[in-house]
Design a protein around this motif. Structure first.
Motif, PDB file in Angstrom:
ATOM      1  N   ASP A 238      -6.036   2.028  -2.800  1.00  0.00           N
ATOM      2  CA  ASP A 238      -5.110   0.956  -3.156  1.00  0.00           C
ATOM      3  C   ASP A 238      -5.788  -0.132  -3.972  1.00  0.00           C
ATOM      4  O   ASP A 238      -5.163  -0.742  -4.845  1.00  0.00           O
ATOM      5  CB  ASP A 238      -4.463   0.377  -1.891  1.00  0.00           C
ATOM      6  CG  ASP A 238      -3.296   1.240  -1.410  1.00  0.00           C
ATOM      7  OD1 ASP A 238      -2.328   1.415  -2.174  1.00  0.00           O
ATOM      8  OD2 ASP A 238      -3.370   1.760  -0.285  1.00  0.00           O
TER       9      ASP A 238
ATOM     10  N   GLY B  30      -3.286   7.363   0.990  1.00  0.00           N
ATOM     11  CA  GLY B  30      -3.886   7.689  -0.291  1.00  0.00           C
ATOM     12  C   GLY B  30      -5.078   8.612  -0.130  1.00  0.00           C
ATOM     13  O   GLY B  30      -5.489   8.948   0.983  1.00  0.00           O
TER      14      GLY B  30
ATOM     15  N   ALA C 151      -3.844  10.910  -7.798  1.00  0.00           N
ATOM     16  CA  ALA C 151      -2.930   9.955  -7.172  1.00  0.00           C
ATOM     17  C   ALA C 151      -2.454   8.925  -8.195  1.00  0.00           C
ATOM     18  O   ALA C 151      -1.271   8.544  -8.211  1.00  0.00           O
ATOM     19  CB  ALA C 151      -3.620   9.265  -5.996  1.00  0.00           C
TER      20      ALA C 151
ATOM     21  N   THR D 215       0.829  -1.193   0.000  1.00  0.00           N
ATOM     22  CA  THR D 215       0.000   0.000   0.000  1.00  0.00           C
ATOM     23  C   THR D 215       0.870   1.252   0.000  1.00  0.00           C
ATOM     24  O   THR D 215       2.076   1.208   0.247  1.00  0.00           O
ATOM     25  CB  THR D 215      -0.902   0.035   1.232  1.00  0.00           C
ATOM     26  OG1 THR D 215      -0.080   0.198   2.406  1.00  0.00           O
ATOM     27  CG2 THR D 215      -1.712  -1.246   1.353  1.00  0.00           C
ATOM     28  N   GLN D 216       0.215   2.394  -0.275  1.00  0.00           N
ATOM     29  CA  GLN D 216       0.925   3.674  -0.222  1.00  0.00           C
ATOM     30  C   GLN D 216       1.563   3.890   1.151  1.00  0.00           C
ATOM     31  O   GLN D 216       2.691   4.381   1.252  1.00  0.00           O
ATOM     32  CB  GLN D 216      -0.055   4.816  -0.510  1.00  0.00           C
ATOM     33  CG  GLN D 216      -0.456   4.957  -1.961  1.00  0.00           C
ATOM     34  CD  GLN D 216      -0.234   6.358  -2.449  1.00  0.00           C
ATOM     35  OE1 GLN D 216       0.309   6.549  -3.518  1.00  0.00           O
ATOM     36  NE2 GLN D 216      -0.603   7.356  -1.675  1.00  0.00           N
TER      37      GLN D 216
ATOM     38  N   TRP E  98       4.799   6.518   1.284  1.00  0.00           N
ATOM     39  CA  TRP E  98       4.407   7.680   0.486  1.00  0.00           C
ATOM     40  C   TRP E  98       3.215   8.391   1.123  1.00  0.00           C
ATOM     41  O   TRP E  98       2.719   9.365   0.594  1.00  0.00           O
ATOM     42  CB  TRP E  98       4.063   7.284  -0.949  1.00  0.00           C
ATOM     43  CG  TRP E  98       5.241   6.856  -1.769  1.00  0.00           C
ATOM     44  CD1 TRP E  98       5.403   5.678  -2.430  1.00  0.00           C
ATOM     45  CD2 TRP E  98       6.435   7.618  -2.032  1.00  0.00           C
ATOM     46  NE1 TRP E  98       6.609   5.643  -3.088  1.00  0.00           N
ATOM     47  CE2 TRP E  98       7.268   6.826  -2.859  1.00  0.00           C
ATOM     48  CE3 TRP E  98       6.895   8.876  -1.650  1.00  0.00           C
ATOM     49  CZ2 TRP E  98       8.521   7.248  -3.313  1.00  0.00           C
ATOM     50  CZ3 TRP E  98       8.143   9.317  -2.092  1.00  0.00           C
ATOM     51  CH2 TRP E  98       8.941   8.504  -2.906  1.00  0.00           C
TER      52      TRP E  98
ATOM     53  N   GLU F 255       1.510   7.991  -9.893  1.00  0.00           N
ATOM     54  CA  GLU F 255       2.083   6.658 -10.112  1.00  0.00           C
ATOM     55  C   GLU F 255       2.406   6.428 -11.589  1.00  0.00           C
ATOM     56  O   GLU F 255       3.445   5.836 -11.921  1.00  0.00           O
ATOM     57  CB  GLU F 255       1.125   5.588  -9.597  1.00  0.00           C
ATOM     58  CG  GLU F 255       0.917   5.621  -8.088  1.00  0.00           C
ATOM     59  CD  GLU F 255       0.345   4.323  -7.544  1.00  0.00           C
ATOM     60  OE1 GLU F 255       0.737   3.239  -8.049  1.00  0.00           O
ATOM     61  OE2 GLU F 255      -0.490   4.383  -6.614  1.00  0.00           O
TER      62      GLU F 255
END
Length: 411
Positions: free
Chosen positions: A17, A11, A77, A2-3, A8, A81
């Motif tokens: 996710d 989210g 988001a 996961t983020q 990071w 990525e």
């Protein structure tokens, strides 16, 4: 992972996710060929096709209209990525994403039904708005004329980012009958349409941001609309795509320099460690780049929430509340732009301090991070943003509603 597990940060939603899991295998596939495409100056036509097949191009379209129904903050988001994988791909899709953003905020009617259907079929849209040379600052030399009850488009554009890979091109033109600015949609393969990849910038070289020409292109009545009717937060939206792209470049820098340092065996005699991976000064450089990428991403997601609010205000139909939300979104974007761009430009420079001269070899294509970041940071001049924000802070002056580039009248 996961983020949060990747450090990071959280989210934009609890569902994020799961949403991202649909696209992460595609992002990984895109990343695998990114450096090679850069070295060969290749175009990302295949990566864009993979994304279309995965439904990325219709992510903002409501589920009931054939899309994925994502919120704006979730979309941005994902753009971070995707940009980590290959920033050229994000830039090539920017015009399409903005076009869809306008459609999903329209009331249900003929235009929305027409374009929702096209987007649901994974048809994409490129951009052709900017003119070069002595093009006027307001209005366009490109014209939409009516002859014998039919409409025809004539003109030339530059910076036609993504149009070479698109099914449609969104063209800014002046309607000869009344001088109105209109947004015209033409099929890229229509007779009279030509798109040439003559983009010669040192960055974003895979976006085919070159010339498009239109010679007596037949335009259907349903494929043009007065430009003033489009979504009012478009300047903030399009700029935030750039900032999300920059945040993704930051993550790509961390990935690339981290891999190089972890596998590097050569070290300097005056280094504090015999291995770069345990050298505290090298680790400091890598940590600095990661901090920049983390901060940039957090800022982008914070600004994206302001666009969520602007979108919701548009749907609510309260003109005054919508205007306030648009101004706030523009201010938040303007505050973020100089900071995010400076963070990533700095990271793209200091990354070389962690490795040495071998990092400059062309095959690694590490220079693409700075070139791409510098090119993105030049699209909407940073020097004006601090002034606009300062004028608001001191005098309460709202930001300009829109800006255009060209030769001023009388110049």
């Amino acid at each position: 992972m996961t983020q949060i597990e990747l450090a990071w940060g959280e989210g934009p939603s609890q569902e994020y996710d799961g949403i991202a899991g649909r696209f992460r295998p595609v992002f990984a596939r895109i990343a695998d060929g990114a450096a090679a495409r850069e070295v060969a100056q290749g175009r990302p036509a295949e990566p864009i096709l993979w994304l279309k097949e995965a439904g990325f191009a219709r992510a903002r379209l409501p589920v009931e209209e054939g899309g994925l129904g994502l919120r704006l903050s979730e979309q941005f988001a994902l753009l971070i990525e995707l940009s980590e994988a290959d920033s050229n791909v994000t830039q090539a899709l920017r015009a399409h994403l903005g076009f869809v953003e306008d459609i999903v905020g329209l009331p249900h009617g003929e235009r929305r039904a027409l374009w929702a259907g096209r987007v649901a079929r994974d048809e994409t849209v490129g951009s052709a708005w900017t003119e070069v040379g002595d093009a006027p600052q307001f209005g366009f030399s490109t014209r939409l004329a009516e002859r014998n009850g039919r409409h025809f488009l004539n003109g030339a554009k530059f910076y036609t980012t993504g149009s070479l890979f698109a099914d449609w091109i969104d063209v800014g033109a002046t309607r000869e009958a009344d001088g109105e600015t209109v947004a015209v949609s033409v099929r890229r393969q229509a007779p009279g349409v030509s798109v040439v990849d003559d983009w010669d910038g040192f960055g974003q070289i895979g976006t085919a941001s070159g010339t498009a020409t239109f010679v007596d292109v037949d335009v259907a009545d349903e494929d043009f609309v007065v430009e003033a009717g489009r979504f009012e937060y478009s300047p903030a939206y399009y700029q935030l795509v750039h900032l999300a792209t920059l945040a993704g470049i930051g993550r790509a820098i961390v990935r690339d320099v981290g891999t190089l340092v972890s596998t590097r065996r050569r070290s300097y005699s005056n280094a504090p460690s015999s291995q770069p991976r345990t050298d505290p000064q090298v680790l400091q450089v890598v940590g600095r780049t990661r901090g920049a990428a983390y901060s940039a991403g957090a800022i982008v997601l914070q600004v994206a929430r302001s666009l969520d609010r602007a979108f919701e205000a548009r749907l609510a139909g309260d003109a005054e509340a919508y205007r306030r939300a648009v101004d706030i979104a523009e201010l938040e974007t303007s505050q973020a732009l100089p900071v995010v761009s400076s963070l990533i430009l700095d990271a793209a420079t200091v990354l070389f301090d962690a490795v040495g001269a071998s990092a400059t070899r062309k095959g690694l294509a590490l220079d693409r991070h700075w070139r791409n970041a510098r090119t993105l940071s030049s699209h909407n001049p940073r020097i004006y943003k601090d002034r606009i924000v300062g004028d608001y802070a001191v005098n309460g002056t709202p930001p300009p509603e829109q800006w255009q580039i060209g030769t001023p009248a009388g110049a």
